[in-house]
Design an enzyme around this catalytic site. Structure first.
Site, mmCIF file in Angstrom:
data_model
loop_
_atom_site.group_PDB
_atom_site.id
_atom_site.type_symbol
_atom_site.label_atom_id
_atom_site.label_comp_id
_atom_site.label_asym_id
_atom_site.label_seq_id
_atom_site.Cartn_x
_atom_site.Cartn_y
_atom_site.Cartn_z
ATOM 1 N N ASP A 175 -11.637 2.395 -11.134
ATOM 2 C CA ASP A 175 -10.922 3.052 -10.043
ATOM 3 C C ASP A 175 -12.151 3.388 -8.891
ATOM 4 O O ASP A 175 -11.450 3.638 -7.645
ATOM 5 C CB ASP A 175 -9.855 4.200 -10.447
ATOM 6 C CG ASP A 175 -8.614 3.806 -10.661
ATOM 7 O OD1 ASP A 175 -8.153 2.575 -10.287
ATOM 8 O OD2 ASP A 175 -7.814 4.561 -11.176
ATOM 9 N N GLU A 195 -1.485 -4.432 -14.850
ATOM 10 C CA GLU A 195 -2.184 -4.047 -13.655
ATOM 11 C C GLU A 195 -3.689 -3.879 -14.371
ATOM 12 O O GLU A 195 -4.711 -4.171 -13.912
ATOM 13 C CB GLU A 195 -1.853 -2.859 -12.920
ATOM 14 C CG GLU A 195 -2.861 -2.409 -11.853
ATOM 15 C CD GLU A 195 -2.369 -1.073 -10.973
ATOM 16 O OE1 GLU A 195 -3.132 -0.970 -10.043
ATOM 17 O OE2 GLU A 195 -1.770 -0.536 -11.488
ATOM 18 N N HIS A 196 -3.663 -2.823 -15.316
ATOM 19 C CA HIS A 196 -4.886 -2.270 -16.048
ATOM 20 C C HIS A 196 -4.581 -2.804 -17.552
ATOM 21 O O HIS A 196 -3.632 -2.372 -18.048
ATOM 22 C CB HIS A 196 -5.073 -0.979 -15.863
ATOM 23 C CG HIS A 196 -5.244 -0.575 -14.553
ATOM 24 N ND1 HIS A 196 -4.487 0.061 -13.618
ATOM 25 C CD2 HIS A 196 -6.331 -0.450 -13.919
ATOM 26 C CE1 HIS A 196 -4.797 0.333 -12.549
ATOM 27 N NE2 HIS A 196 -6.090 -0.167 -12.383
ATOM 28 N N GLN A 240 -3.199 6.955 -16.023
ATOM 29 C CA GLN A 240 -2.312 6.576 -15.375
ATOM 30 C C GLN A 240 -0.983 7.205 -15.206
ATOM 31 O O GLN A 240 -0.260 7.061 -14.204
ATOM 32 C CB GLN A 240 -1.883 5.068 -16.019
ATOM 33 C CG GLN A 240 -3.005 3.988 -15.836
ATOM 34 C CD GLN A 240 -3.248 3.884 -14.061
ATOM 35 O OE1 GLN A 240 -2.566 3.495 -13.380
ATOM 36 N NE2 GLN A 240 -4.593 4.221 -13.774
ATOM 37 N N HIS A 292 -0.171 9.612 -12.171
ATOM 38 C CA HIS A 292 0.039 8.989 -11.044
ATOM 39 C C HIS A 292 1.536 9.376 -10.362
ATOM 40 O O HIS A 292 1.676 9.815 -9.228
ATOM 41 C CB HIS A 292 -0.003 7.464 -10.540
ATOM 42 C CG HIS A 292 -1.487 6.971 -10.662
ATOM 43 N ND1 HIS A 292 -2.057 7.150 -9.274
ATOM 44 C CD2 HIS A 292 -2.289 6.267 -11.302
ATOM 45 C CE1 HIS A 292 -3.301 6.716 -9.577
ATOM 46 N NE2 HIS A 292 -3.414 6.361 -10.633
ATOM 47 N N HIS A 306 1.125 -43.352 11.560
ATOM 48 C CA HIS A 306 0.186 -43.189 10.804
ATOM 49 C C HIS A 306 -0.977 -44.556 10.201
ATOM 50 O O HIS A 306 -2.029 -44.515 10.335
ATOM 51 C CB HIS A 306 0.548 -42.354 9.443
ATOM 52 C CG HIS A 306 0.783 -41.036 9.577
ATOM 53 N ND1 HIS A 306 1.806 -40.530 10.081
ATOM 54 C CD2 HIS A 306 0.165 -39.838 9.065
ATOM 55 C CE1 HIS A 306 1.759 -39.254 10.247
ATOM 56 N NE2 HIS A 306 0.833 -38.654 9.209
#
Length: 857
Positions: free
Chosen positions: A788, A754-755, A685, A688, A847
């Site tokens: 992924d 996220e992971h 990661q 990235h 109503h």
């Protein structure tokens, strides 16, 4: 874009050559050389002997841009505006540039060497320009550039850097190139006589247009050489402006227009003026500030004794009093008209002060330009005599207790670019609640600033449709398109299909199969039917979202995995229209891998566009691009901001999958972990980008085992091609030491990664303890990269802590749920009185009446 840049490569400097070059091109000097008023760019080649403060000082001292190597550029991120930085790169290092660095510079200077054999390789430069979309690309090679090479590079949006030792005021030879030839090489006249339309503007007087003339290659060369206004007369050939009238011109700068077919001469005009009617301009006399400046300058010379203007010039105290008076009245003005009136008075007296001191409007503009170019700023506090007296404090607040040195990762030593690649460590047991909360924070995303930047792009596409898309694609992706939309068949009939590697095709097929199986199992098929009371049946059923837009990032990267992760669930859900958007390559084509995936998932169209313009086209539709109901997919900050903008526009009527931020992973490891596996998962990661978030939660991990992990991180990182990116992201990442897996899991749930990767004893048993995560990877043989690409789960996941409330993309993301109810007569007899009572309670008689009329109540 300048036709060329000039590099000072020898001492002493030929002053005549330096002045001539500065009229047509930026001059680059190496840092440490003597500053000159003509120097606009500074080149820093050695990052070890130059620090950030030196760069800022150079820019504060009026340098337009600093050209810095990759290591220094990363240190300047967020400190120096992108338009003040160029990136210095060797050919071999282009792939090491991250998106964050690319977005933080205005261009690149690419150096090639004799040993590389590349020289002025136009194809290479073209590929680099596609990577640095919308940025300036300059190339410095050891070879002498010819006018032909300069033209070819200009055609792909690049320019050459020419050392002064290769430039001459004379004629071009085998070892030297004429400044005029280098400047004129990419300029093409659209006239049959080969002349260039030339706008002449006055440099000191607000860049006022003086007139329109014509230039030839010969006249331009003469102007560059002499620094005087020389043009082409269609009757007499060379026309040296003012040679007979005395209205001569000093040339400050010669520039090329955006279409490279016209010129602008910025000049200092002498004598009566430019026009043959003895006026300053062919377009009429001066007005505004320029006219006031001229009037005051004339009055300084000939104002009668005893006149008010003469008193102002002669009496400094009177002029000071008037400036102070008008400044005070301006500060007290309330209405728009009052502010304008008082500001005009203040400007009049201020300009009188300037004229008396020999200061021109252009001098003021130069000072303003210098202030605007400052990187470091003063606090901006007013002097004490101009501030109202402050009230004494009512009570002294207690001083905040400083945090303990070991409580936060900021206690680690400063980032060392040459040291080992290692993470920061913090012991959770020694951290206060306040500091623990800080550990959970990600970098602040300035979404409001980015939304303001993308709004003009979105509005342009919304207003002009395909025309805007074509123009923006040409601007940002350097691709000329006849139409933005591609329709099936995408594959195998597309010419690009023959370039697809069979091994890649087989891998995509296998990944597609796994992703399809997993997402097909998620389909919400059978309706939910519940009888809530006798005769009252409620139902919920799913329907696919009709039209979806899938954004697949492109450019230099090829991302068939993202196309799979978005296309497969859309296909499984049964969406009626699937539009896949991805940036085209420079020739307008789409990568064969993405085309193949589009074919497999049954995409109905491919939009050849990227960035905010693609999001806008999907949200609002154009002449050819169908409007969609929901937009999915990751992207850079421009894409994210555009998605957030259109989602909040009620005219767009479009939703998005989720907010996005930098990639992140949290690994929980105990004493059963393999240090090499843990390090590899962290680095997968970290590569990235420099903003990637990487956290290792060490559950009762011994110091020896922890040291092994850190050793593996350093070792494996140095073996990566993106080591420079990894060095920065890892340096900002965390090792959080906890006593026991329960505490580790508690921290993970608060962080909401996220992971989440579990390197734990009996890892499957801990999955039940996960409350917040995008996707979980269980055990030592479940690397995040499997998710992924091909395990079957989706890799489009919530980041930035949004896993607390968002799911990752799944099949139901492409479905909406509709409810229905069926009430029998018998059911209404039981349910009706309840409804009537509640409707009457809320005062909604209609109503209640809808029930009463049926029951005869």
């Amino acid at each position: 874009m300048f036709p060329f840049l000039a590099l000072l490569d020898s001492e002493p400097v030929d002053e005549e050559l330096l002045l001539a070059v500065s009229r047509v091109a930026p001059v680059i000097a190496r840092s440490g050389s003597t500053p000159e008023s003509t120097i606009r760019y500074f080149l820093v080649e050695d990052s070890t002997s130059t620090d950030v403060n030196e760069i800022i000082t150079l820019l504060d001292n009026s340098a337009d841009k600093a050209i810095v190597p990759l290591s220094l550029a990363k240190s300047l991120l967020g400190t120096v505006p992108p338009h003040r930085l160029l990136l210095l790169l060797d050919v071999a290092n282009v792939s090491a540039v991250s998106d964050s660095v690319r977005n933080a510079v205005s261009g690149v200077l690419l150096k090639t060497s004799s040993s590389s054999g590349l020289g002025f390789d136009v194809d290479l430069v073209h590929s680099v320009s596609r990577f640095f979309v919308g940025a300036a690309v300059h190339i410095l090679a050891p070879d002498l550039p010819t006018p032909s090479i300069i033209r070819k590079l200009a055609a792909v949006g690049a320019s050459v850097v020419i050392p002064f030792s290769q430039l001459t005021l004379g004629s071009t030879s085998q070892t030297m190139i004429s400044i005029a030839d280098a400047f004129l090489a990419p300029i093409v006249s659209d006239r049959s006589d080969g002349l260039f339309p030339t706008v002449v503007s006055s440099d000191p007087q607000g860049k006022r247009s003086l007139g329109l003339v014509y230039s030839s290659c010969e006249s331009v060369a003469e102007s560059i050489r002499t620094g005087k206004g020389v043009y082409h007369s269609r009757k007499h050939g060379l026309w040296r402006k003012g040679e007979t009238s005395g209205a001569t011109q000093d040339v400050v700068r010669i520039r090329v227009d955006c279409d490279t077919d016209a010129l602008e001469f910025s000049v200092v005009q002498h004598g009566a003026g430019f026009c043959h009617l003895n006026r300053a301009s062919c377009f009429g006399d001066l007005d505004g500030l320029a006219a006031l400046e001229r009037t005051l300058a004339l009055r300084l010379v000939d104002a009668p004794q005893g006149s008010y203007t003469r008193q102002l010039f002669n009496d400094e105290e009177l002029l000071k009093a008037k400036i102070t008076e008008e400044a005070d009245e301006l500060c007290r003005a309330k209405t728009k008209e009052e502010v304008a009136f008082e500001a005009a008075d203040l400007i009049y007296f201020t300009l009188a002060r300037c004229v008396a001191a020999g200061v021109s409007i252009r001098d003021i503009e130069r000072s303003l330009d210098k202030k605007a170019m400052k990187i470091s700023r003063r606090p901006g506090n007013a002097k004490p005599q101009w501030l109202p007296k402050a009230e004494p404090p009512k009570a002294e607040l207690p001083k905040a207790e400083a945090p303990r040195a070991s409580s936060t990762p900021s206690s680690k030593p400063p980032f060392d670019r040459n040291g080992p690649i290692q993470m920061q460590t913090v012991d959770i047991s020694a951290v206060s609640l306040e500091d623990r909360a800080k550990l959970l924070k990600r970098p602040v995303l300035r979404s409001d600033e980015m939304i303001a930047k993308v709004k003009p792009i979105v509005d342009d596409v919304r207003a002009r449709g395909d025309s805007a898309l074509r123009e923006l694609t040409a601007k940002f992706d350097k691709a000329q398109l006849d139409t933005p939309l591609l329709l099936p068949p995408f594959y195998p009939l597309a010419p690009e299909a023959q370039h697809l590697d069979p091994a890649v095709r087989d891998a995509i097929d296998a990944a597609y199969s796994n992703v399809y199986k997993f997402h097909a199992a998620q389909i919400d098929g059978a309706p939910l039917v519940v009888e809530t009371m006798p005769g009252v049946t409620c139902t919920r059923f799913a329907r696919p979202i009709a039209r979806v837009g899938l954004y697949v990032p492109g450019g230099t990267a090829v991302l068939p995995s993202t196309a799979l992760m978005l296309g497969v669930p859309a296909q499984v859900a049964g969406c009626e229209k699937i539009v896949m958007a991805t940036p085209p390559r420079a020739d307008g084509s789409i990568s064969p891998e993405v085309l193949y995936v589009a074919h497999k998932v049954g995409a109905h169209a491919i939009l050849r566009a990227g960035g905010a313009q693609a999001v806008a086209a999907l949200a609002y539709g154009t002449e050819t691009v169908p409007k969609v109901d929901k937009i999915f997919g990751p992207g850079n900050q421009w894409v994210t901001a555009a998605k957030m903008l259109v989602q909040n526009d009620t005219d767009a009527l479009v939703s998005i999958d989720m907010p996005a931020g930098p990639s992140e992973v949290l690994v929980i490891a105990d004493d059963t972990c393999n240090p090499a596996f843990v390090a590899a998962d962290l680095l997968s990661q970290a590569e990235h980008g420099i903003d990637s978030q990487v956290v290792l939660v060490a559950s009762s991990l011994s110091e020896t085992m922890l040291a092994e992990v850190e050793k593996e991180v350093d070792k494996q990182a140095h073996a990566l091609g993106r080591v420079d990116i990894v060095r920065e992201s890892v340096a900002k990442s965390l090792i959080v030491k906890t006593q026991g897996t329960d505490i580790a899991m508690e921290f993970s749930n608060d962080y909401a990664p996220e992971h989440l990767i579990l390197h734990l004893r009996d890892a499957p048993a801990w999955v039940d303890h996960v409350k917040n995560a995008g996707s979980v990877f269980v055990g030592p043989y479940s690397p995040e990269s499997c998710g992924d690409y091909a395990s079957g789960t989706n890799h489009t996941l919530p980041t930035n802590g949004y896993a607390r409330q968002f799911s990752g993309v799944n099949t139901q993301s492409f479905q909406k749920h509709i409810t229905s109810q069926e009430v029998t007569m018998e059911g209404l007899q039981t349910l009706g009185p309840i409804v009537v009572t509640l409707a009457d309670c809320e005062g909604l008689q209609a109503h209640a009446n809808a029930v009463r009329i049926r029951l005869g109540m």
